[in-house]
Motif scaffolding. Structure first.
Motif, PDB file in Angstrom:
ATOM      1  N   GLU A  78       0.832  -1.213   0.000  1.00 14.20           N
ATOM      2  CA  GLU A  78       0.000   0.000   0.000  1.00 14.20           C
ATOM      3  C   GLU A  78       0.864   1.260   0.000  1.00 14.20           C
ATOM      4  O   GLU A  78       0.572   2.217  -0.712  1.00 14.20           O
ATOM      5  CB  GLU A  78      -0.950   0.013   1.203  1.00 14.20           C
ATOM      6  N   ARG A  81       2.425   1.686  -3.462  1.00 20.50           N
ATOM      7  CA  ARG A  81       1.492   2.083  -4.519  1.00 20.50           C
ATOM      8  C   ARG A  81       1.025   3.521  -4.382  1.00 20.50           C
ATOM      9  O   ARG A  81       0.647   4.144  -5.355  1.00 20.50           O
ATOM     10  CB  ARG A  81       0.265   1.171  -4.504  1.00 20.50           C
ATOM     11  N   ASN A  82       1.017   4.021  -3.151  1.00 17.61           N
ATOM     12  CA  ASN A  82       0.395   5.327  -2.936  1.00 17.61           C
ATOM     13  C   ASN A  82       1.370   6.449  -2.603  1.00 17.61           C
ATOM     14  O   ASN A  82       0.955   7.490  -2.110  1.00 17.61           O
ATOM     15  CB  ASN A  82      -0.675   5.231  -1.845  1.00 17.61           C
ATOM     16  N   THR A  83       2.656   6.218  -2.840  1.00 19.99           N
ATOM     17  CA  THR A  83       3.605   7.332  -2.722  1.00 19.99           C
ATOM     18  C   THR A  83       4.418   7.393  -4.008  1.00 19.99           C
ATOM     19  O   THR A  83       4.617   6.370  -4.667  1.00 19.99           O
ATOM     20  CB  THR A  83       4.552   7.157  -1.520  1.00 19.99           C
TER      21      THR A  83
ATOM     22  N   CYS B 243      -3.402  10.025  -1.558  1.00 23.31           N
ATOM     23  CA  CYS B 243      -3.659   9.034  -2.616  1.00 23.31           C
ATOM     24  C   CYS B 243      -4.346   7.766  -2.105  1.00 23.31           C
ATOM     25  O   CYS B 243      -5.070   7.114  -2.845  1.00 23.31           O
ATOM     26  CB  CYS B 243      -2.355   8.654  -3.310  1.00 23.31           C
ATOM     27  N   TYR B 244      -4.099   7.423  -0.849  1.00 24.61           N
ATOM     28  CA  TYR B 244      -4.685   6.175  -0.336  1.00 24.61           C
ATOM     29  C   TYR B 244      -6.217   6.214  -0.332  1.00 24.61           C
ATOM     30  O   TYR B 244      -6.850   5.264  -0.810  1.00 24.61           O
ATOM     31  CB  TYR B 244      -4.134   5.882   1.061  1.00 24.61           C
ATOM     32  N   ALA B 247      -7.403   5.666  -3.804  1.00 21.48           N
ATOM     33  CA  ALA B 247      -7.268   4.270  -4.228  1.00 21.48           C
ATOM     34  C   ALA B 247      -8.363   3.407  -3.609  1.00 21.48           C
ATOM     35  O   ALA B 247      -8.946   2.545  -4.278  1.00 21.48           O
ATOM     36  CB  ALA B 247      -5.885   3.746  -3.839  1.00 21.48           C
ATOM     37  N   ARG B 251     -11.321   1.344  -5.640  1.00 20.16           N
ATOM     38  CA  ARG B 251     -11.571  -0.086  -5.543  1.00 20.16           C
ATOM     39  C   ARG B 251     -13.023  -0.366  -5.183  1.00 20.16           C
ATOM     40  O   ARG B 251     -13.627  -1.287  -5.698  1.00 20.16           O
ATOM     41  CB  ARG B 251     -10.633  -0.712  -4.508  1.00 20.16           C
TER      42      ARG B 251
END
Lengths: 248, 260
Positions: A78, A81-83, B243-244, B247, B251
């Motif tokens: 995670e 993917r997110n940085t 961003c999390y 994401a 989903r």
């Protein structure tokens, strides 16, 4: 002799179009540029297997069902993917590299080069994306198939090796090829820590020659070509491995 | 196998997923409270870092707006029946979809002039605007493909039915096809948005004052290894908390649309 004439011909022809490739006739700059292409291709050739192996390991951890194994990997995936990859690279190079230097007693003893850090960071970044794709593929394997394998007497590892991974790999191949195209594009971040791949080499040339447009045309064509080749190979593998009656 | 053992891993992974929203900021907070000299130093630099992050958000927003407008237009143009119009657009999409973001940012930064002349007035052309264009180009190429895919996913019968009802091609596209595409293309669009947001960090390499640049400035000014570490963790935390959620939402939307 023939080669030099061809180069001159190319330079004069493109010169008539208003593009400046005069540096090709010089020894030194042309050498830097050629090495840049080779470094990029070398990075790609090295990163594809590294990312696939690491991605498979991550996916195996994620689907193992053991919390102590899947939790750290899930957290890593995670965060990766997110940085931004560039931030990860700078963090690794400036922080982790310093720790390693301190550990071995001075930067001169540090065996890890910028090249290593690019391979490690980009490889693990793409591996995280592969892991997600393969995990989705493993979960898409019908439960009845897994049960049948267990009934035949396969162990957990054997099921993974002979049943789940072969099927999951085929199902996730389109996503993996997509990630590999991203990988090709990500090799350019090496530029930030002075790995002399193609953009770094091009900057060396265009700061001297002021021919950014000419260089850009070649770089864009180069990446389009590589990605076309990667996509074609992916399609070919997909066709070769297609299981009749399974999936599309 | 009882219900409890079945649900156990599920619940723990759910907690883990929600911890993700706050884990990194919490780490920064705990560390700066544990080492107060470090915390005070960080507190001093937070406004500077925040001004950098505001630039990231500004670049991402502008690039996404520009990229979406151009991308939707190009996605429609990729399907027009005139070859003369279609081929250049297809070429644009193929080339820039395959080009690294960093290369495009370099291209726009070095090719565009640093000022432009409008009616005899010299207007500055700042670096961050060039970075916006550099990121809007790949965004538009991705969004063109998304739009094209969404339009093609609508059954042909709808086009035929609209024709039967007397709609022109333009009207069909605007009133019947595109509204349905909106829903289908939302999850991939959000993926592009997250990817472009993370791409804004690349602007630091051409000298735009954004978060990564600010963190590098701060760590060279303070010259403490632990401060360098925490500064980069703050950078990661900032991008991650932005961003999390995107994401996660993507989903969830994907799952809901697949179920529907």
């Amino acid at each position: 002799m023939q080669d030099i004439n061809l180069t001159d011909l190319f330079v004069s022809l493109t010169g008539r179009l208003g593009l400046n490739y005069e540096f090709l006739a010089t020894g030194y700059e042309a050498q830097i540029w050629r090495d840049g292409f080779i470094t990029t291709l070398y990075l790609i050739a090295l990163l594809i297997p590294v990312s696939l192996v690491a991605g498979l390991l991550f996916a195996a951890c994620l689907t193992s069902g053991r919390v102590w194994l899947s939790t750290p990997v899930r957290a890593f995936v995670e965060i990766t993917r997110n940085t931004p990859t560039l931030v990860q690279l700078m963090f690794s190079f400036l922080v982790l590299n310093t720790f390693v230097s301190d550990l071995v007693g001075g930067a001169q003893n540090n065996p890890l080069s910028p090249f290593f850090w690019v391979v490690a960071v980009v490889g693990l970044h793409i591996a995280a994306l592969h892991a997600e794709a393969i995990r989705a593929g493993i979960e898409a394997v019908p439960a009845s198939t897994v049960e049948a394998a267990r009934g035949v007497g396969f162990s957990q590892l054997q099921i993974l090796q002979y049943v789940q991974v072969p099927l999951a790999f085929r199902a996730s191949l389109p996503a993996i090829v997509n990630n590999l195209i991203n990988l090709v594009k990500l090799t350019t971040v090496g530029n930030a820590i002075a790995v002399s791949e193609i953009t770094y080499a091009s900057i060396m040339v265009w700061t001297q020659r002021d021919n950014v447009v000419s260089m850009m045309i070649v770089i864009l064509a180069f990446f389009s070509l590589i990605n076309l080749v990667v996509a074609r190979i992916g399609l070919w593998v997909e066709r070769r491995l297609a299981v009749p009656g399974y999936g599309l | 196998m009882t219900a409890a053992t079945l649900f156990q891993p599920r619940r723990s992974s759910k907690i883990l997923r929600n911890v993700g929203f706050v884990a990194l900021p919490l780490l920064v907070l705990v560390w700066s409270l544990a080492d107060l000299t470090l915390g005070r130093e960080l507190l001093e630099w937070i406004p500077y870092l925040a001004s950098g992050f505001a630039m990231n958000i500004l670049i991402a927003l502008c690039a996404m707006v520009l990229g979406t407008l151009v991308g939707v237009l190009f996605g429609i143009l990729e399907l027009v029946p005139y070859r003369l119009l279609r081929y250049p657009v297809v070429a644009y999409v193929q080339i820039f979809r395959n080009a690294p973001h960093l290369v495009l940012i370099f291209a726009t930064t070095y090719i565009f002039p640093f000022e432009i002349v409008v009616f005899g007035n010299y207007l500055p052309f700042p670096d961050w605007v060039k970075a916006v264009i550099g990121l809007a180009i790949p965004a538009s190429a991705y969004i063109a493909e998304i739009t094209r895919g969404a339009i093609l996913s609508i059954p042909t019968t709808q086009w035929e039915a609209a024709k039967g009802l007397g709609f022109s091609r333009n009207q069909t596209l605007r009133r019947i096809i595109l509204p349905q595409c909106l829903r289908r293309s939302l999850p991939p669009w959000m993926n592009v948005a997250a990817s472009i947001t993370m791409g804004t960090a690349l602007a630091s390499l051409v000298g735009v004052h954004e978060l990564l640049h600010a963190a590098t400035d701060a760590s060279t000014a303070v010259r403490r290894l632990d401060f360098t570490v925490i500064a980069y963790i703050v950078v990661m935390a900032a991008f991650f908390t932005l961003c999390y959620p995107i994401a996660r939402l993507t989903r969830r939307l994907e799952r809901r649309f697949n179920a529907a």
